[in-house]
Design a protein around this motif. Structure first.
Motif, mmCIF file in Angstrom:
data_model
loop_
_atom_site.group_PDB
_atom_site.id
_atom_site.type_symbol
_atom_site.label_atom_id
_atom_site.label_comp_id
_atom_site.label_asym_id
_atom_site.label_seq_id
_atom_site.Cartn_x
_atom_site.Cartn_y
_atom_site.Cartn_z
ATOM 1 N N THR A 113 17.345 -9.849 9.438
ATOM 2 C CA THR A 113 17.445 -10.272 11.024
ATOM 3 C C THR A 113 18.834 -9.416 11.368
ATOM 4 O O THR A 113 19.502 -8.682 10.642
ATOM 5 N N LYS A 114 19.066 -9.181 12.771
ATOM 6 C CA LYS A 114 20.133 -8.304 13.319
ATOM 7 C C LYS A 114 21.518 -8.955 12.672
ATOM 8 O O LYS A 114 22.184 -8.255 12.414
ATOM 9 N N GLU A 115 21.704 -10.307 12.660
ATOM 10 C CA GLU A 115 22.628 -11.212 12.326
ATOM 11 C C GLU A 115 22.992 -10.837 10.698
ATOM 12 O O GLU A 115 23.987 -10.253 10.503
ATOM 13 N N GLU A 116 22.034 -10.745 10.031
ATOM 14 C CA GLU A 116 22.321 -10.495 8.632
ATOM 15 C C GLU A 116 22.621 -8.975 8.532
ATOM 16 O O GLU A 116 23.518 -8.265 7.789
ATOM 17 N N THR A 117 22.115 -8.003 9.244
ATOM 18 C CA THR A 117 22.511 -6.535 9.244
ATOM 19 C C THR A 117 23.971 -6.456 9.741
ATOM 20 O O THR A 117 24.703 -5.842 9.243
ATOM 21 N N LEU A 118 24.396 -7.094 10.869
ATOM 22 C CA LEU A 118 25.694 -7.178 11.232
ATOM 23 C C LEU A 118 26.545 -7.558 10.209
ATOM 24 O O LEU A 118 28.073 -7.133 10.214
ATOM 25 N N THR B 88 18.316 1.190 13.282
ATOM 26 C CA THR B 88 19.063 -0.130 13.542
ATOM 27 C C THR B 88 20.342 0.044 12.666
ATOM 28 O O THR B 88 21.417 -0.545 12.943
ATOM 29 N N PHE B 89 20.152 0.434 11.241
ATOM 30 C CA PHE B 89 21.380 0.332 10.399
ATOM 31 C C PHE B 89 22.337 1.419 10.702
ATOM 32 O O PHE B 89 23.534 0.944 10.863
ATOM 33 N N ILE B 90 21.940 2.432 11.046
ATOM 34 C CA ILE B 90 22.996 3.459 11.642
ATOM 35 C C ILE B 90 23.566 3.095 12.752
ATOM 36 O O ILE B 90 25.106 3.200 12.983
ATOM 37 N N GLU B 91 22.883 2.377 13.902
ATOM 38 C CA GLU B 91 23.605 2.138 15.224
ATOM 39 C C GLU B 91 24.366 0.829 14.701
ATOM 40 O O GLU B 91 25.672 0.950 15.433
ATOM 41 N N ILE B 92 24.158 0.076 14.051
ATOM 42 C CA ILE B 92 25.209 -1.016 13.487
ATOM 43 C C ILE B 92 26.321 -0.459 12.751
ATOM 44 O O ILE B 92 27.655 -0.862 12.968
ATOM 45 N N VAL B 93 26.220 0.433 11.925
ATOM 46 C CA VAL B 93 27.253 1.145 11.207
ATOM 47 C C VAL B 93 28.312 1.737 12.264
ATOM 48 O O VAL B 93 29.543 1.882 12.279
ATOM 49 N N LYS B 94 27.606 2.314 13.336
ATOM 50 C CA LYS B 94 28.361 3.400 14.303
ATOM 51 C C LYS B 94 29.192 2.058 15.072
ATOM 52 O O LYS B 94 30.574 2.365 15.226
ATOM 53 N N TYR B 95 28.727 1.017 15.348
ATOM 54 C CA TYR B 95 29.535 -0.133 15.892
ATOM 55 C C TYR B 95 30.595 -0.652 15.245
ATOM 56 O O TYR B 95 31.563 -0.894 15.641
ATOM 57 N N GLN B 96 30.144 -1.120 13.743
ATOM 58 C CA GLN B 96 31.116 -1.139 12.772
ATOM 59 C C GLN B 96 32.430 -0.372 12.714
ATOM 60 O O GLN B 96 33.411 -0.907 12.527
ATOM 61 N N MET B 97 32.087 0.919 12.764
ATOM 62 C CA MET B 97 33.011 1.727 12.255
ATOM 63 C C MET B 97 33.785 2.217 13.541
ATOM 64 O O MET B 97 34.854 2.503 13.370
#
Length: 191
Positions: free
Chosen positions: A62-67, A176-185
């Motif tokens: 899920t997106k939550e797990e990915t986040l 999705t992974f890269i997008e989330i990493v971008k936001y996390q970073m």
């Protein structure tokens, strides 16, 4: 990370995010075109195999797990999935070049996708290097060569269709992974 490294990482994230979006769009287009040109006319889309060789990877569902997943872990997953398609895409391009019908547009798109996979893999590898992450990549082996040697053209077509479906599924995950990493970073967790 020092300021220069942060700026470099931000540029890498922007470029890989953009590239992953382009790649997702191109694979989606290839999938739709192949479906229209080959599968719909067969009337068998309900019996298409539904297995991808990359299912061996334990990916967030899920997106939550990915986040909640560490950026390094997401990038390692992306790198491993991308690398698992090296041989697969080569065989896909080869096989599409000998299919019946006018495959020139499909073949051009498949070759573009193959190159973008290489480019995206390189970008993800650079990010892992900047993050000083030891990359212990595992590439899921693809064992589909024998399926591409099937004598029945319809079965081979369905196998290729499933392969393109797998690429599409996985490239959306990677994006999705890269997008989330971008936001996390970049501390922009409002994605």
């Amino acid at each position: 990370m020092d300021k220069a490294t942060e700026m470099y990482m931000e540029k890498l994230l922007q470029k890989t995010t953009y590239l992953s979006h382009i790649l997702t769009s191109q694979v989606g287009e290839l999938f739709r075109r192949f479906d229209q040109q080959y599968v719909q006319s067969m009337g068998v889309s309900d019996i298409v195999p539904d297995f991808c060789h990359t299912e061996a990877f334990d990916t967030p569902e899920t997106k939550e797990e990915t986040l909640e997943t560490n950026p390094k872990e997401l990038l390692n997953l992306a790198y491993s999935i991308l690398g698992s398609y090296n041989d697969t895409l080569h065989h896909l391009v080869d096989e599409m070049s000998i299919m019946q019908g006018n495959t020139s547009a499909l073949l051009i798109k498949a070759r573009q996708i193959q190159q973008k996979f290489i480019d995206l893999m390189y970008g993800v590898k650079l990010m892992l290097i900047v993050m000083e992450e030891q990359n212990n990549a595992f590439f899921a082996p693809w064992s589909g060569e024998s399926s591409l040697q099937l004598h029945n053209a319809d079965e081979r077509t369905l196998y290729i269709y499933n392969l393109i479906r797998c690429v599409f599924r996985d490239v959306r995950k990677i994006s999705t992974f890269i997008e989330i990493v971008k936001y996390q970073m970049t501390n922009q967790m409002n994605c």
